[in-house]
Design an enzyme around this catalytic site. Structure first.
Site, PDB file in Angstrom:
ATOM      1  N   HIS A 178       0.817  -1.232   0.000  1.00 18.39           N
ATOM      2  CA  HIS A 178       0.000   0.000   0.000  1.00 18.39           C
ATOM      3  C   HIS A 178       0.846   1.276   0.000  1.00 18.39           C
ATOM      4  O   HIS A 178       0.296   2.379  -0.004  1.00 18.39           O
ATOM      5  CB  HIS A 178      -0.932   0.020   1.221  1.00 18.39           C
ATOM      6  CG  HIS A 178      -1.995  -1.041   1.183  1.00 18.39           C
ATOM      7  ND1 HIS A 178      -2.847  -1.208   0.119  1.00 18.39           N
ATOM      8  CD2 HIS A 178      -2.336  -2.007   2.084  1.00 18.39           C
ATOM      9  CE1 HIS A 178      -3.669  -2.217   0.355  1.00 18.39           C
ATOM     10  NE2 HIS A 178      -3.379  -2.728   1.542  1.00 18.39           N
ATOM     11  N   ASP A 214      -2.848 -10.535  -2.680  1.00 16.50           N
ATOM     12  CA  ASP A 214      -3.442 -10.050  -1.436  1.00 16.50           C
ATOM     13  C   ASP A 214      -4.920  -9.720  -1.685  1.00 16.50           C
ATOM     14  O   ASP A 214      -5.318  -9.351  -2.788  1.00 16.50           O
ATOM     15  CB  ASP A 214      -2.687  -8.793  -0.987  1.00 16.50           C
ATOM     16  CG  ASP A 214      -3.070  -8.338   0.411  1.00 16.50           C
ATOM     17  OD1 ASP A 214      -2.358  -8.682   1.364  1.00 16.50           O
ATOM     18  OD2 ASP A 214      -4.107  -7.628   0.547  1.00 16.50           O
ATOM     19  N   HIS A 216      -6.481  -7.225  -0.878  1.00 15.45           N
ATOM     20  CA  HIS A 216      -6.692  -5.798  -1.171  1.00 15.45           C
ATOM     21  C   HIS A 216      -5.817  -5.360  -2.336  1.00 15.45           C
ATOM     22  O   HIS A 216      -4.703  -5.858  -2.510  1.00 15.45           O
ATOM     23  CB  HIS A 216      -6.361  -4.966   0.077  1.00 15.45           C
ATOM     24  CG  HIS A 216      -7.103  -5.423   1.296  1.00 15.45           C
ATOM     25  ND1 HIS A 216      -6.544  -6.291   2.222  1.00 15.45           N
ATOM     26  CD2 HIS A 216      -8.372  -5.186   1.697  1.00 15.45           C
ATOM     27  CE1 HIS A 216      -7.445  -6.551   3.159  1.00 15.45           C
ATOM     28  NE2 HIS A 216      -8.558  -5.904   2.865  1.00 15.45           N
ATOM     29  N   ASP A 304      -4.668 -12.918   2.995  1.00 11.35           N
ATOM     30  CA  ASP A 304      -5.888 -12.439   3.653  1.00 11.35           C
ATOM     31  C   ASP A 304      -7.133 -12.611   2.783  1.00 11.35           C
ATOM     32  O   ASP A 304      -8.235 -12.267   3.215  1.00 11.35           O
ATOM     33  CB  ASP A 304      -5.738 -10.981   4.127  1.00 11.35           C
ATOM     34  CG  ASP A 304      -5.185 -10.061   3.068  1.00 11.35           C
ATOM     35  OD1 ASP A 304      -4.914 -10.524   1.942  1.00 11.35           O
ATOM     36  OD2 ASP A 304      -5.025  -8.859   3.357  1.00 11.35           O
TER      37      ASP A 304
HETATM   38 ZN   LIG Z   1      -4.561  -7.117   2.423  1.00 11.07          ZN
END
Ligand SMILES: [Zn+2]
Length: 361
Positions: A178, A214, A216, A304
């Site tokens: 991120h 991931d 996200h 995740d």
């Molecule tokens: Zn994540």
């Protein structure tokens, strides 16, 4: 082909550092409420234990110079992370409000500035919002040593691949995908996968593909390489349009810009998606990577997306992760696998082991 077949099945070396345990976020501030964080030092322990039990060789990360780190990040961000906690502790935040973590409270967005250049703020609590873009990603005493050690894990894994390992795994913590060129957030401080991709480019690979598994969208990695053709970024993730982090970016329409046009591929999935649609997306990503002619691969391995994980609504199984590893291994590319998210401590180690079992040799 005999040589590559002979490599198949060997266990990827696991690069780790005890320093990555030193980051203790303490809490996250979400919608103004202090909540316990889930990006914990114990993540390192459960992953390491599971991989040792599965027969992987542990390699301790070696220190590396800052050159590659400074090629993907603004030197101002790197200096800020190295120094800000000491400056915070030199102030009176502990005495006044009992806060020993760096927490931003004001953010100099373009909309706030109205076209004026931002001044360097005198107050540390203001400067925190210049480089941090959310209130969930707190900086404590051990954050910088841990984040910098995670970069060394990624760079040591690149060294192993350069010296002939077909696959190397970097047990990076805190995670990194991120983090943009100039701002940290999303429980990430330095972008380990971006550093690995840049290091592979510097080691004369012509085109590097980053595949992000991931749950996200890796907005930081995507942003760093958005206008570059030499590092491609592809991701399968929960649809930010359904209300999930990073909310503002990670949509299918984002395909890269300028020289990078066509070198970004975002595959958002609806909440509740399981192995079927997730593996179809992985197939699209591998087909895309093969079509680009990439000659090295970085995998942002967040686990995740698994059903038990508290941080996402995707329902992928350990068998799904193993199969994703298999399909990415079929690309036959030298591969650096970098740990991103994954927060359910009881299943975390097994999920990473399953992926690496699939992505062997
Ligand atoms: Zn994540």
């Amino acid at each position: 082909m005999l040589t590559s077949m002979a490599g198949r099945g060997r266990r990827a070396p696991v690069v780790w550092s005890p320093l990555t345990r030193e980051h203790r976020p303490g809490a996250e501030v979400w919608v103004g409420v202090v909540t316990p964080g889930s990006e914990l030092p114990e993540r390192v322990d459960v992953i390491r234990t599971a991989l040792e039990a599965a027969g992987h060789r542990l390699v301790e990360a070696r220190p590396h110079a800052d050159d590659t780190l400074l090629a993907v990040h603004d030197p101002g961000l790197v200096a800020h992370l190295a120094e800000v906690h000491d400056e915070w502790m030199a102030g009176d935040y502990v005495e006044l409000v009992g806060q020993d973590r760096v927490v931003p409270y004001v953010f100099p967005t373009d909309a706030m500035l109205g076209g004026l250049p931002p001044r360097a703020p005198a107050a540390v609590h203001a400067r925190a919002g210049q480089f941090g873009y959310d209130t969930m990603t707190l900086v404590g005493a051990g954050t910088w040593p841990a984040a910098r050690a995670a970069v060394d894990c990624a760079l040591t894994a690149v060294d192993l691949v350069r010296s002939g390992e077909p696959v190397a795994y970097a047990l990076c913590r805190p995670p990194g995908h991120h983090v943009t060129r100039s701002a940290y957030g999303g429980s990430c401080y330095l972008n380990n996968a971006a550093v690995a991709a840049q290091a592979l480019r510097d080691a004369s690979h012509r085109r590097v593909a980053v595949v992000d598994l991931d749950a996200h969208h890796g907005n930081g990695t995507a942003a760093i390489f958005y206008e570059r053709a030499d590092v491609a970024y592809g991701s399968v993730h929960v649809d930010p349009g359904a209300g999930w982090f990073p909310h503002f970016v990670g949509f299918a329409e984002e395909v890269g810009r300028g020289e990078g046009e066509g070198a970004t591929l975002n595959l958002p999935l609806p909440p509740g998606s399981g192995d079927g649609p997730w593996l179809e997306s992985v197939d699209r990503l591998t087909g895309w990577v093969a079509g680009l002619g990439a000659d090295a691969l970085v995998v942002s391995l967040g686990v995740d997306a698994a059903a038990d994980d508290p941080e996402s609504p995707l329902l992928v199984t350990a068998a799904g992760y193993r199969e994703a590893g298999n399909r990415l291994a079929d690309l036959g590319l030298p591969s650096v696998v970098v740990q991103e998210g994954g927060y359910h401590l009881p299943s975390l180690g097994g999920l990473v082991a399953a992926y690496l079992e699939g992505h062997a040799g």
